[in-house]
Scaffold this motif. Sequence first.
Motif, PDB file in Angstrom:
ATOM      1  N   PRO A   1       0.814  -1.228   0.000  1.00  0.00           N
ATOM      2  CA  PRO A   1       0.000   0.000   0.000  1.00  0.00           C
ATOM      3  C   PRO A   1       0.843   1.271   0.000  1.00  0.00           C
ATOM      4  CG  PRO A   1      -0.168  -1.157   2.103  1.00  0.00           C
ATOM      5  CD  PRO A   1       0.578  -2.059   1.185  1.00  0.00           C
ATOM      6  N   VAL A   2       2.068   1.167   0.545  1.00  0.00           N
ATOM      7  CA  VAL A   2       2.955   2.353   0.538  1.00  0.00           C
ATOM      8  C   VAL A   2       3.309   2.716  -0.901  1.00  0.00           C
ATOM      9  CG1 VAL A   2       5.277   3.137   1.155  1.00  0.00           C
ATOM     10  CG2 VAL A   2       3.888   1.961   2.837  1.00  0.00           C
ATOM     11  N   ARG A   3       3.658   1.702  -1.688  1.00  0.00           N
ATOM     12  CA  ARG A   3       3.982   1.958  -3.103  1.00  0.00           C
ATOM     13  C   ARG A   3       2.770   2.521  -3.839  1.00  0.00           C
ATOM     14  NH1 ARG A   3       6.437  -3.325  -3.214  1.00  0.00           N
ATOM     15  NH2 ARG A   3       8.631  -3.094  -2.690  1.00  0.00           N
ATOM     16  N   GLU A   4       1.607   1.953  -3.526  1.00  0.00           N
ATOM     17  CA  GLU A   4       0.393   2.446  -4.201  1.00  0.00           C
ATOM     18  C   GLU A   4       0.160   3.913  -3.862  1.00  0.00           C
ATOM     19  OE1 GLU A   4      -2.736  -0.213  -3.060  1.00  0.00           O
ATOM     20  OE2 GLU A   4      -1.798  -1.896  -4.105  1.00  0.00           O
ATOM     21  N   ALA A   5       0.388   4.253  -2.597  1.00  0.00           N
ATOM     22  CA  ALA A   5       0.195   5.657  -2.188  1.00  0.00           C
ATOM     23  C   ALA A   5       1.189   6.566  -2.888  1.00  0.00           C
ATOM     24  CB  ALA A   5       0.340   5.774  -0.673  1.00  0.00           C
ATOM     25  N   LEU A   6       2.427   6.090  -3.018  1.00  0.00           N
ATOM     26  CA  LEU A   6       3.445   6.907  -3.705  1.00  0.00           C
ATOM     27  C   LEU A   6       3.089   7.060  -5.189  1.00  0.00           C
ATOM     28  CD1 LEU A   6       6.662   5.438  -2.060  1.00  0.00           C
ATOM     29  CD2 LEU A   6       5.863   7.785  -1.831  1.00  0.00           C
ATOM     30  N   ASN A   7       2.630   5.979  -5.794  1.00  0.00           N
ATOM     31  CA  ASN A   7       2.237   6.048  -7.209  1.00  0.00           C
ATOM     32  C   ASN A   7       1.038   6.966  -7.413  1.00  0.00           C
ATOM     33  OD1 ASN A   7       4.262   4.343  -8.053  1.00  0.00           O
ATOM     34  ND2 ASN A   7       3.026   2.509  -7.793  1.00  0.00           N
ATOM     35  N   GLU A   8       0.160   6.962  -6.418  1.00  0.00           N
ATOM     36  CA  GLU A   8      -1.007   7.845  -6.467  1.00  0.00           C
ATOM     37  C   GLU A   8      -0.539   9.306  -6.550  1.00  0.00           C
ATOM     38  OE1 GLU A   8      -4.272   8.761  -3.206  1.00  0.00           O
ATOM     39  OE2 GLU A   8      -3.833   6.631  -3.351  1.00  0.00           O
ATOM     40  N   GLY A   9       0.499   9.608  -5.775  1.00  0.00           N
ATOM     41  CA  GLY A   9       1.056  10.965  -5.798  1.00  0.00           C
ATOM     42  C   GLY A   9       1.606  11.326  -7.165  1.00  0.00           C
ATOM     43  N   VAL A  10       2.200  10.348  -7.837  1.00  0.00           N
ATOM     44  CA  VAL A  10       2.753  10.594  -9.181  1.00  0.00           C
ATOM     45  C   VAL A  10       1.631  10.793 -10.196  1.00  0.00           C
ATOM     46  CG1 VAL A  10       3.925   9.435 -11.080  1.00  0.00           C
ATOM     47  CG2 VAL A  10       4.953   9.433  -8.830  1.00  0.00           C
ATOM     48  N   GLU A  11       0.597   9.962 -10.050  1.00  0.00           N
ATOM     49  CA  GLU A  11      -0.507  10.059 -11.019  1.00  0.00           C
ATOM     50  C   GLU A  11      -1.326  11.330 -10.854  1.00  0.00           C
ATOM     51  OE1 GLU A  11      -2.316   6.297 -10.291  1.00  0.00           O
ATOM     52  OE2 GLU A  11      -0.545   5.300 -11.118  1.00  0.00           O
ATOM     53  N   SER A  12      -1.232  11.925  -9.675  1.00  0.00           N
ATOM     54  CA  SER A  12      -2.038  13.132  -9.462  1.00  0.00           C
ATOM     55  C   SER A  12      -1.308  14.413  -9.885  1.00  0.00           C
ATOM     56  CB  SER A  12      -2.427  13.228  -7.988  1.00  0.00           C
ATOM     57  OG  SER A  12      -1.273  13.471  -7.226  1.00  0.00           O
ATOM     58  N   LEU A  13      -0.166  14.268 -10.531  1.00  0.00           N
ATOM     59  CA  LEU A  13       0.552  15.475 -10.992  1.00  0.00           C
ATOM     60  C   LEU A  13      -0.297  16.201 -12.037  1.00  0.00           C
ATOM     61  CD1 LEU A  13       4.180  14.082 -11.427  1.00  0.00           C
ATOM     62  CD2 LEU A  13       3.407  15.716  -9.707  1.00  0.00           C
ATOM     63  N   ASP A  14      -0.312  17.528 -11.940  1.00  0.00           N
ATOM     64  CA  ASP A  14      -1.183  18.294 -12.843  1.00  0.00           C
ATOM     65  C   ASP A  14      -0.569  18.403 -14.244  1.00  0.00           C
ATOM     66  OD1 ASP A  14       0.136  21.345 -12.796  1.00  0.00           O
ATOM     67  OD2 ASP A  14       0.573  20.097 -11.065  1.00  0.00           O
ATOM     68  N   ALA A  15      -1.415  18.820 -15.169  1.00  0.00           N
ATOM     69  CA  ALA A  15      -1.004  18.859 -16.581  1.00  0.00           C
ATOM     70  C   ALA A  15       0.157  19.825 -16.810  1.00  0.00           C
ATOM     71  CB  ALA A  15      -2.186  19.258 -17.440  1.00  0.00           C
ATOM     72  N   ALA A  16       0.146  20.950 -16.097  1.00  0.00           N
ATOM     73  CA  ALA A  16       1.221  21.938 -16.279  1.00  0.00           C
ATOM     74  C   ALA A  16       2.568  21.344 -15.875  1.00  0.00           C
ATOM     75  CB  ALA A  16       0.922  23.181 -15.456  1.00  0.00           C
ATOM     76  N   THR A  17       2.570  20.617 -14.775  1.00  0.00           N
ATOM     77  CA  THR A  17       3.822  19.997 -14.303  1.00  0.00           C
ATOM     78  C   THR A  17       4.297  18.944 -15.298  1.00  0.00           C
ATOM     79  OG1 THR A  17       3.098  20.342 -12.041  1.00  0.00           O
ATOM     80  CG2 THR A  17       4.879  18.772 -12.366  1.00  0.00           C
ATOM     81  N   LEU A  18       3.349  18.139 -15.787  1.00  0.00           N
ATOM     82  CA  LEU A  18       3.723  17.092 -16.748  1.00  0.00           C
ATOM     83  C   LEU A  18       4.280  17.715 -18.024  1.00  0.00           C
ATOM     84  CD1 LEU A  18       0.778  14.568 -16.351  1.00  0.00           C
ATOM     85  CD2 LEU A  18       3.083  14.433 -15.404  1.00  0.00           C
ATOM     86  N   SER A  19       3.679  18.836 -18.416  1.00  0.00           N
ATOM     87  CA  SER A  19       4.156  19.508 -19.623  1.00  0.00           C
ATOM     88  C   SER A  19       5.577  20.045 -19.413  1.00  0.00           C
ATOM     89  CB  SER A  19       3.181  20.639 -19.960  1.00  0.00           C
ATOM     90  OG  SER A  19       3.765  21.536 -20.826  1.00  0.00           O
ATOM     91  N   ARG A  20       5.814  20.604 -18.224  1.00  0.00           N
ATOM     92  CA  ARG A  20       7.165  21.112 -17.943  1.00  0.00           C
ATOM     93  C   ARG A  20       8.192  19.983 -17.908  1.00  0.00           C
ATOM     94  NH1 ARG A  20       8.031  25.227 -13.161  1.00  0.00           N
ATOM     95  NH2 ARG A  20      10.161  24.903 -13.864  1.00  0.00           N
ATOM     96  N   LEU A  21       7.774  18.860 -17.356  1.00  0.00           N
ATOM     97  CA  LEU A  21       8.679  17.701 -17.322  1.00  0.00           C
ATOM     98  C   LEU A  21       9.016  17.248 -18.740  1.00  0.00           C
ATOM     99  CD1 LEU A  21       7.461  15.268 -14.525  1.00  0.00           C
ATOM    100  CD2 LEU A  21       9.702  16.295 -14.728  1.00  0.00           C
TER     101      LEU A  21
END
Lengths: 114, 196
Positions: A12-32
């Motif tokens: 569940p710890v990994r799932e929670a961490l992955n959840e944080g990655v998946e919730s990144l907003d579009a602007a951040t993903l675009s900058r990445l």
Amino acid sequence: MNRVSDEVWLRPVREALNEGVESLDAATLSRLNRARQQALAVRRKSPWQRLAWPLAGVSCAALLSVAVVPALRVSEPMADPLSAQTWEWLEDAPDADTADSIRFLLELDGALSS
Amino acid sequence: MLFADAQWMKAGTVGMTMHSDNAMNRFLASVERRALRMAEFSVRDRDEALDIVQDSMMALVQKYASRPEAEWAPLFFRILNSRIISWHRRRQSRRRWLWFGNELQTDADDDTDGLPEAEDRQTPDAWLQAHSLRERLEAVLKQLPLRQRQVFLLRAWEGLDVKATAQAMGCSEGSVKTHYFRAMARLREVLGEDLS
């Protein structure tokens, strides 16, 4: 309390961490994405493109040295020519030894005065 | 004939570059989000974290793209770690320079803040119940010392083995094991055994 194994506990710890990655907003993903493309673009440059600025710098420095250094060069003082009177003394000398002595005394005088 | 050879060689080189470009692109795309979150846990600022990740990607591409693909992950995370550590050093020296005596004292150990104790002044149980696992986990991760946090994330999340983690952290394998053990113990202590 029963202690669950690390692997089970981490699921569940990994799932929670992955959840944080998946919730990144579009602007951040675009900058990445842009950051990644910029990093890759550096590699796509040809070696000549990468060397262009350093080469330009070296060329400028060379040109500058060619243009400026001769102007800065201080002209070396010319050796004082023997005065006419000295020539007369040397010509009037009865022999070569006397001429050498006169020349030596003149050089000594010059060295002391400088 | 020579011209044809040269053309063929040029095409081959371009093909190889494109192939490794694609591989590098895939690699960076696969790690960039997690790298961003790791940096963000450490510097607590998304813009700063993005800059750190971009710097790390640039450095990896410029210096290590020619290395075997298997080495990219430890190398990338090593660069990322060193960028994060440099960021902390720069911030500390800036603070020292500005002579914020008291703040320096409390923030020098950058890894001790994190749990929102002043935020709600709740009992630990109430705090645990009021927040999702993700929020709790992130709060505790931010509270961990930098090295423990990085080792934990690299081992448990990124899936690097002890050796690769040691390479990425620039420390011994024994040190990795110690940091990981302590991080796990702290996380289990705060988050509890039952995370379901």
